[in-house]
Design a protein around this motif. Structure first.
Motif, PDB file in Angstrom:
ATOM      1  N   ARG A   5     -54.897 -77.602  36.317  1.00 41.31           N
ATOM      2  CA  ARG A   5     -56.110 -76.773  36.335  1.00 41.31           C
ATOM      3  C   ARG A   5     -55.837 -75.302  36.018  1.00 41.31           C
ATOM      4  O   ARG A   5     -56.765 -74.512  35.906  1.00 41.31           O
ATOM      5  N   SER A   6     -54.551 -74.955  35.874  1.00 40.45           N
ATOM      6  CA  SER A   6     -54.226 -73.544  35.649  1.00 40.45           C
ATOM      7  C   SER A   6     -54.269 -73.157  34.176  1.00 40.45           C
ATOM      8  O   SER A   6     -53.902 -72.047  33.829  1.00 40.45           O
ATOM      9  N   ALA A   7     -54.711 -74.090  33.323  1.00 39.89           N
ATOM     10  CA  ALA A   7     -54.757 -73.809  31.881  1.00 39.89           C
ATOM     11  C   ALA A   7     -55.996 -72.983  31.564  1.00 39.89           C
ATOM     12  O   ALA A   7     -57.008 -73.494  31.080  1.00 39.89           O
TER      13      ALA A   7
ATOM     14  N   ALA B 272     -50.008 -68.787  31.197  1.00 41.81           N
ATOM     15  CA  ALA B 272     -51.050 -68.306  30.287  1.00 41.81           C
ATOM     16  C   ALA B 272     -50.596 -68.416  28.839  1.00 41.81           C
ATOM     17  O   ALA B 272     -51.372 -68.792  27.952  1.00 41.81           O
ATOM     18  N   THR B 273     -49.311 -68.120  28.591  1.00 38.95           N
ATOM     19  CA  THR B 273     -48.766 -68.238  27.239  1.00 38.95           C
ATOM     20  C   THR B 273     -48.776 -69.689  26.778  1.00 38.95           C
ATOM     21  O   THR B 273     -49.112 -69.992  25.627  1.00 38.95           O
ATOM     22  N   ALA B 274     -48.411 -70.616  27.690  1.00 40.91           N
ATOM     23  CA  ALA B 274     -48.405 -72.037  27.356  1.00 40.91           C
ATOM     24  C   ALA B 274     -49.812 -72.538  27.064  1.00 40.91           C
ATOM     25  O   ALA B 274     -50.033 -73.302  26.113  1.00 40.91           O
ATOM     26  N   ALA B 275     -50.774 -72.117  27.883  1.00 41.65           N
ATOM     27  CA  ALA B 275     -52.164 -72.537  27.661  1.00 41.65           C
ATOM     28  C   ALA B 275     -52.674 -72.000  26.333  1.00 41.65           C
ATOM     29  O   ALA B 275     -53.374 -72.708  25.585  1.00 41.65           O
ATOM     30  N   ALA B 276     -52.314 -70.756  25.996  1.00 38.40           N
ATOM     31  CA  ALA B 276     -52.735 -70.171  24.727  1.00 38.40           C
ATOM     32  C   ALA B 276     -52.096 -70.904  23.555  1.00 38.40           C
ATOM     33  O   ALA B 276     -52.740 -71.128  22.515  1.00 38.40           O
ATOM     34  N   ALA B 277     -50.827 -71.301  23.715  1.00 41.55           N
ATOM     35  CA  ALA B 277     -50.148 -72.045  22.648  1.00 41.55           C
ATOM     36  C   ALA B 277     -50.799 -73.411  22.434  1.00 41.55           C
ATOM     37  O   ALA B 277     -50.979 -73.860  21.295  1.00 41.55           O
TER      38      ALA B 277
ATOM     39  N   HIS C 117     -42.022 -74.489  21.863  1.00 42.21           N
ATOM     40  CA  HIS C 117     -41.317 -73.490  22.670  1.00 42.21           C
ATOM     41  C   HIS C 117     -41.929 -73.412  24.068  1.00 42.21           C
ATOM     42  O   HIS C 117     -41.212 -73.348  25.071  1.00 42.21           O
ATOM     43  N   ALA C 118     -43.250 -73.426  24.142  1.00 47.66           N
ATOM     44  CA  ALA C 118     -43.928 -73.345  25.441  1.00 47.66           C
ATOM     45  C   ALA C 118     -43.573 -74.539  26.317  1.00 47.66           C
ATOM     46  O   ALA C 118     -43.388 -74.397  27.532  1.00 47.66           O
ATOM     47  N   LEU C 119     -43.453 -75.717  25.708  1.00 47.92           N
ATOM     48  CA  LEU C 119     -43.083 -76.896  26.497  1.00 47.92           C
ATOM     49  C   LEU C 119     -41.662 -76.762  27.023  1.00 47.92           C
ATOM     50  O   LEU C 119     -41.395 -77.083  28.188  1.00 47.92           O
TER      51      LEU C 119
END
Length: 210
Positions: free
Chosen positions: A104-106, A63-68, A46-48
Motif C-alpha cells: 500500500r506504500s506505492a 517512492a523512487t521504486a513506485a515512480a519507476a 534497478h529499483a527491484l
C-alpha cells in the motif's frame, strides 16, 4: 535412453538482457540509480534490486521504486499503452514483484494496480506460444480426435479446461513425459511431441532447458 550433447544456441538471449541484469545488480549493491537518460525498463530493474537488497529501504527509496513502476507501466514498453506488441517478461515480473514489496506504500499508483498487472500477465500467458500449438496441432485438428494410431487416443483422455484437478494434472504429466521421453537416439520424434511440450508448459512442467 540416450541424449545428444546440448550446444549453445546463438543469440538465444537478447543482448538487452545483459543490461537488465546489470541494472538489477547495481540496485542490489546500492550503486546510484541510473540517470534520466536510461529507459524505464532499466530503472525498474534497478529499483527491484534496491528493494531486494540488504540495505534499509527508506521512504525515499520506496517512492523512487513506485515512480519507476509507474513510469514503466505507462512507457511504450509497458502494459498500459502497449496492447499489440510483445512485452519482455523480465521487467513485467520485476514490476509485479515490486508491487508485492511496496504494498500500500506505492504512492502515486491507483489502488488495485497490482491485481490489474497480474491480470494482464495472465491474459498474455494464455496467448503465449504453447497455446498456439495446442490449438493448431490438437484442438482444431479433427483427424487427431479420430486417429487410432498411438498416442492420439491417449491424448483424448486429457480434457482441456481452465482449471485441472490433481488427477487431471497427473494425466497431463504422464502423457507429456511419455511422449517426449520415448524416442531413443536416432529415432524420429512423435508428431504429438509438440502438443506434449505445450501441455507440459501449460501446467508449468516443461524441462528448464527448453
Amino acid at each position: 535412453m540416450a541424449f545428444g550433447t546440448r550446444q549453445p544456441v546463438p543469440d538465444l538471449v537478447p543482448s538487452r538482457f545483459h543490461d537488465y541484469q546489470q541494472s538489477y545488480e547495481q540496485g542490489l549493491s546500492g550503486t546510484n540509480p541510473p540517470g534520466g537518460s536510461v529507459d524505464a525498463t532499466l530503472r525498474v530493474l534497478h529499483a527491484l534490486g534496491r528493494a531486494e537488497s540488504d540495505h534499509d529501504t527508506s521512504p525515499r527509496d520506496k517512492a523512487t521504486a513506485a515512480a519507476a513502476a509507474a513510469a514503466w507501466l505507462c512507457s511504450p514498453e509497458g502494459l498500459v499503452r502497449q496492447r499489440a506488441r510483445e512485452v519482455d517478461l523480465a521487467p513485467l515480473l520485476a514490476v509485479c514483484r515490486l508491487g508485492g514489496l511496496l504494498g500500500r506504500s506505492a504512492g502515486g499508483l491507483p489502488a488495485g494496480w497490482q491485481a490489474y498487472l497480474l491480470g494482464r500477465l495472465g491474459a498474455r500467458a494464455v496467448s503465449s506460444l504453447h497455446a498456439e500449438a495446442l490449438v493448431t496441432q490438437w484442438l482444431t485438428r479433427t483427424d487427431r480426435h479420430r486417429e487410432a494410431a498411438d498416442p492420439w487416443p491417449r491424448l483424448r483422455t486429457v480434457e482441456p479446461k481452465a482449471e485441472l484437478a490433481a488427477r487431471e494434472v497427473s494425466r497431463v504429466l504422464d502423457f507429456g513425459t511419455s511422449v517426449i521421453g520415448r524416442p531413443a537416439a536416432g529415432l524420429p520424434e512423435s508428431d504429438a511431441a509438440l502438443v506434449a511440450r505445450a501441455l507440459l508448459a501449460a501446467v508449468g512442467a516443461l524441462p528448464s532447458d527448453e
